[in-house]
Design an enzyme around this catalytic site. Structure first.
Site, short mmCIF file in Angstrom:
data_model
loop_
_atom_site.label_atom_id
_atom_site.label_comp_id
_atom_site.label_asym_id
_atom_site.label_seq_id
_atom_site.Cartn_x
_atom_site.Cartn_y
_atom_site.Cartn_z
CB ALA A 154 41.08 92.40 41.80
CG HIS A 165 44.15 79.92 19.08
ND1 HIS A 165 45.19 79.06 18.82
CD2 HIS A 165 43.96 79.88 20.42
CE1 HIS A 165 45.60 78.51 19.96
NE2 HIS A 165 44.86 79.00 20.94
CB ALA A 218 37.29 94.43 40.42
#
Length: 78
Positions: A31, A6, A49
């Site tokens: 992950a 935005h 991760a």
């Protein structure tokens, strides 16, 4: 991978800003990694991760954390 954001100006906040993400060859994303708009991840890098990548990561770098920071450089022996 988040390629949209935005606008910061409160009067224009409904507007959107689009930026590419560039992931070069042989990159490993762990992950639950988040990569923000405009970021380039260099060839051969590893993103740990759970990391949130807010800025470019050079080639052959390990990056981890929130926000992600470069923690180790390495080279491959083939």
């Amino acid at each position: 991978l988040a390629t949209i954001n935005h606008m910061e100006d409160s009067e224009k906040r409904a507007g959107m800003i689009f930026q590419s993400i560039h992931i070069e060859k042989n990159v490993w994303l762990g992950a639950n990694v988040t990569v923000l708009p405009g970021v380039t991840i260099g060839e051969g890098s590893i993103i740990a991760a759970g990391a949130v990548v807010t800025k470019d990561v050079p080639a052959n770098m390990i990056a981890a954390g929130v926000p992600a920071s470069n923690i180790q450089t390495f080279t491959f022996a083939i």
